[in-house]
Scaffold this motif. Structure first.
Motif, PDB file in Angstrom:
ATOM      1  N   ILE A  75      55.882  32.902  79.652  1.00 50.75           N
ATOM      2  CA  ILE A  75      55.174  31.874  78.882  1.00 50.75           C
ATOM      3  C   ILE A  75      53.889  31.442  79.571  1.00 50.75           C
ATOM      4  N   ASN A  76      53.817  31.642  80.891  1.00 49.88           N
ATOM      5  CA  ASN A  76      52.600  31.283  81.627  1.00 49.88           C
ATOM      6  C   ASN A  76      51.454  32.253  81.362  1.00 49.88           C
ATOM      7  N   ASP A  77      51.767  33.375  80.736  1.00 50.54           N
ATOM      8  CA  ASP A  77      50.754  34.391  80.474  1.00 50.54           C
ATOM      9  C   ASP A  77      50.202  34.341  79.052  1.00 50.54           C
ATOM     10  N   ILE A  78      50.633  33.353  78.290  1.00 51.26           N
ATOM     11  CA  ILE A  78      50.187  33.255  76.900  1.00 51.26           C
ATOM     12  C   ILE A  78      49.760  31.824  76.579  1.00 51.26           C
ATOM     13  N   GLU A  79      49.099  31.650  75.456  1.00 47.50           N
ATOM     14  CA  GLU A  79      48.744  30.330  74.937  1.00 47.50           C
ATOM     15  C   GLU A  79      49.601  30.060  73.708  1.00 47.50           C
ATOM     16  N   VAL A  80      50.426  29.020  73.767  1.00 48.45           N
ATOM     17  CA  VAL A  80      51.277  28.673  72.630  1.00 48.45           C
ATOM     18  C   VAL A  80      50.433  27.980  71.563  1.00 48.45           C
ATOM     19  N   LEU A  81      50.553  28.447  70.331  1.00 45.61           N
ATOM     20  CA  LEU A  81      49.804  27.898  69.208  1.00 45.61           C
ATOM     21  C   LEU A  81      50.723  27.113  68.279  1.00 45.61           C
ATOM     22  N   SER A  82      50.132  26.316  67.429  1.00 46.78           N
ATOM     23  CA  SER A  82      50.938  25.656  66.403  1.00 46.78           C
ATOM     24  C   SER A  82      51.595  26.731  65.541  1.00 46.78           C
ATOM     25  N   PRO A  83      52.898  26.621  65.262  1.00 43.34           N
ATOM     26  CA  PRO A  83      53.570  27.667  64.482  1.00 43.34           C
ATOM     27  C   PRO A  83      53.015  27.820  63.079  1.00 43.34           C
ATOM     28  N   ILE A  84      52.450  26.739  62.533  1.00 40.98           N
ATOM     29  CA  ILE A  84      51.805  26.778  61.219  1.00 40.98           C
ATOM     30  C   ILE A  84      50.395  26.207  61.394  1.00 40.98           C
ATOM     31  N   LYS A  85      49.388  26.961  60.980  1.00 40.08           N
ATOM     32  CA  LYS A  85      48.010  26.506  61.147  1.00 40.08           C
ATOM     33  C   LYS A  85      47.389  25.993  59.853  1.00 40.08           C
ATOM     34  N   LYS A  86      47.918  26.424  58.727  1.00 41.20           N
ATOM     35  CA  LYS A  86      47.368  25.982  57.445  1.00 41.20           C
ATOM     36  C   LYS A  86      48.522  25.740  56.484  1.00 41.20           C
ATOM     37  N   THR A  87      48.580  24.558  55.896  1.00 38.29           N
ATOM     38  CA  THR A  87      49.667  24.223  54.986  1.00 38.29           C
ATOM     39  C   THR A  87      49.280  24.514  53.544  1.00 38.29           C
ATOM     40  N   ARG A  88      50.279  24.875  52.751  1.00 36.13           N
ATOM     41  CA  ARG A  88      50.040  25.138  51.327  1.00 36.13           C
ATOM     42  C   ARG A  88      49.714  23.844  50.596  1.00 36.13           C
ATOM     43  N   HIS A  89      50.417  22.790  50.945  1.00 40.99           N
ATOM     44  CA  HIS A  89      50.188  21.472  50.357  1.00 40.99           C
ATOM     45  C   HIS A  89      50.020  20.451  51.476  1.00 40.99           C
ATOM     46  N   ASP A  90      49.636  19.230  51.090  1.00 35.07           N
ATOM     47  CA  ASP A  90      49.672  18.144  52.062  1.00 35.07           C
ATOM     48  C   ASP A  90      51.091  17.990  52.600  1.00 35.07           C
ATOM     49  N   ILE A  91      51.199  17.459  53.793  1.00 34.16           N
ATOM     50  CA  ILE A  91      52.515  17.219  54.375  1.00 34.16           C
ATOM     51  C   ILE A  91      53.169  16.022  53.689  1.00 34.16           C
ATOM     52  N   ILE A  92      54.446  16.168  53.342  1.00 24.86           N
ATOM     53  CA  ILE A  92      55.222  15.071  52.759  1.00 24.86           C
ATOM     54  C   ILE A  92      55.777  14.243  53.907  1.00 24.86           C
ATOM     55  N   CYS A  93      55.441  12.955  53.920  1.00 29.53           N
ATOM     56  CA  CYS A  93      55.864  12.080  55.014  1.00 29.53           C
ATOM     57  C   CYS A  93      56.829  11.007  54.515  1.00 29.53           C
ATOM     58  N   VAL A  94      57.778  10.674  55.359  1.00 26.21           N
ATOM     59  CA  VAL A  94      58.728   9.603  55.075  1.00 26.21           C
ATOM     60  C   VAL A  94      58.377   8.418  55.968  1.00 26.21           C
ATOM     61  N   GLY A  95      58.177   7.277  55.352  1.00 26.30           N
ATOM     62  CA  GLY A  95      57.881   6.072  56.113  1.00 26.30           C
ATOM     63  C   GLY A  95      59.058   5.116  56.110  1.00 26.30           C
ATOM     64  N   LEU A  96      59.142   4.308  57.160  1.00 26.89           N
ATOM     65  CA  LEU A  96      60.161   3.254  57.242  1.00 26.89           C
ATOM     66  C   LEU A  96      61.567   3.831  57.122  1.00 26.89           C
ATOM     67  N   ASN A  97      61.878   4.811  57.955  1.00 31.76           N
ATOM     68  CA  ASN A  97      63.181   5.471  57.893  1.00 31.76           C
ATOM     69  C   ASN A  97      64.068   5.162  59.099  1.00 31.76           C
ATOM     70  N   TYR A  98      63.592   4.274  59.990  1.00 26.64           N
ATOM     71  CA  TYR A  98      64.401   3.758  61.100  1.00 26.64           C
ATOM     72  C   TYR A  98      64.284   2.236  61.067  1.00 26.64           C
ATOM     73  N   LYS A  99      65.416   1.534  61.110  1.00 26.17           N
ATOM     74  CA  LYS A  99      65.402   0.079  60.987  1.00 26.17           C
ATOM     75  C   LYS A  99      64.599  -0.590  62.092  1.00 26.17           C
ATOM     76  N   ASP A 100      64.689  -0.050  63.329  1.00 29.07           N
ATOM     77  CA  ASP A 100      63.975  -0.696  64.421  1.00 29.07           C
ATOM     78  C   ASP A 100      62.455  -0.582  64.243  1.00 29.07           C
ATOM     79  N   HIS A 101      62.000   0.482  63.610  1.00 31.19           N
ATOM     80  CA  HIS A 101      60.560   0.629  63.349  1.00 31.19           C
ATOM     81  C   HIS A 101      60.122  -0.321  62.240  1.00 31.19           C
ATOM     82  N   ILE A 102      60.976  -0.541  61.261  1.00 27.75           N
ATOM     83  CA  ILE A 102      60.658  -1.508  60.205  1.00 27.75           C
ATOM     84  C   ILE A 102      60.473  -2.892  60.822  1.00 27.75           C
ATOM     85  N   ARG A 103      61.376  -3.248  61.756  1.00 28.44           N
ATOM     86  CA  ARG A 103      61.279  -4.559  62.409  1.00 28.44           C
ATOM     87  C   ARG A 103      59.971  -4.704  63.172  1.00 28.44           C
TER      88      ARG A 103
END
Length: 295
Positions: A75-103
């Motif tokens: 692994i020291n001989d390579i550069e790790v890249l993002s596994p996906i560089k271009k998405t087909r759609h916008d990323i679907i995000c979930v908000g407020l899914n942990y109670k402590d974060h809501i607080r």
């Protein structure tokens, strides 16, 4: 779960040539060309859409054997890249899914799970420097999240069947410009300014992977900021897929980011927003560590 029973797909660059392969004991990579079932694929995106459980069994059997060291790339001989560089759609995000974060964000505790999208102009690689324009908004924040990678088209998916539509999982840092997020009554711009996403360091295939019970944390300049477990999600991954796919078709390569826990910069008093040269690490058990430096 035993990490040697997991299949971790990694995209990398070696001698200026991009390819992908499988992590082996976290310190080595086996090129995709060493696996008969992967030779036919030119990209991880093709794998996501066409990979089968039979392919997974073949790879796991291969990994059990005593491997010729000549097959392994350090692994020291390579550069790790993002596994996906271009998405087909916008990323679907979930908000407020942990109670402590809501607080900590002082949100309405009775609110239903929030869904929003994140526009992606560029996905930052693991271990890379993130170029961010602080003159636009200097309240830059981090959010470590488990991301689901969809592997099969589906609509109106029942939670009992959701596993069949998942390809695997990765780590996502949902970088956020907090002041911009507050403007206009919605979160889109604050989540979608240029370069506000990093993903990786690999995609773990779903077989033998328990996404419902994983330690999750973020670390900034060596200080643990977030520390929780995916079992504390208000809606688990299967419930999220059932809810978001109701009347909405999910497609292979779609990314669903499942929300963050408490400990974000905005949750401290005074806030601990990111600054230039800060080093951010996002960790999820059995996936790895996603590291980036803010410029």
């Amino acid at each position: 779960m035993k990490t040697n029973s997991l299949i971790k797909f990694v995209k990398y660059k070696k001698d200026r040539i991009e390819s992908f392969g499988i992590f082996y004991k976290d310190n080595f990579i086996i090129s995709k060309d060493k696996f008969e079932c992967l030779k036919k694929f030119n990209s991880i995106e093709e794998v996501i859409e066409n990979f089968t459980p039979i392919d997974a069994d073949l790879i796991l059997e291969h990994l059990k054997n005593n491997l010729d060291l000549a097959l392994l790339i350090n692994i020291n001989d390579i550069e790790v890249l993002s596994p996906i560089k271009k998405t087909r759609h916008d990323i679907i995000c979930v908000g407020l899914n942990y109670k402590d974060h809501i607080r900590e964000m002082k949100e309405n505790f009775e609110i239903n799970t929030t869904y929003f999208s994140k526009r992606v102009n560029f996905i930052n690689d693991p271990n890379s420097e993130i170029k961010y324009d602080f003159s636009i908004d200097n309240t830059l924040d981090y959010e470590v999240e488990l991301a689901i990678i969809i592997g099969k088209s589906g609509k109106n998916i029942k939670k009992e069947e959701a596993e069949n539509y998942i390809f695997g999982y990765t780590i996502l840092n949902d970088l956020t410009a907090r002041e911009t997020q507050k403007l206009g009554g919605q979160w889109y711009r604050g989540k979608s300014l240029d370069n506000l996403l990093t993903l990786g360091p690999n995609i773990v295939y779903k077989k033998n992977f328990d996404a419902l019970n994983l330690k999750i944390k973020s670390i900034v300049n060596g200080e643990i900021r977030q520390s929780s477990n995916t079992k504390l999600m208000i809606k688990n991954i299967y419930e999220i897929i059932e809810e978001i796919s109701y009347g909405l078709t999910l497609e292979p390569g779609d990314i669903i980011s499942t929300g963050t826990c408490s400990g974000v910069g905005a949750g401290f008093n005074p806030p601990k927003y990111l600054k230039s040269k800060d080093k951010v690490e996002c960790y999820i058990e059995n996936i790895g560590i996603l590291k980036n430096t803010i410029l």
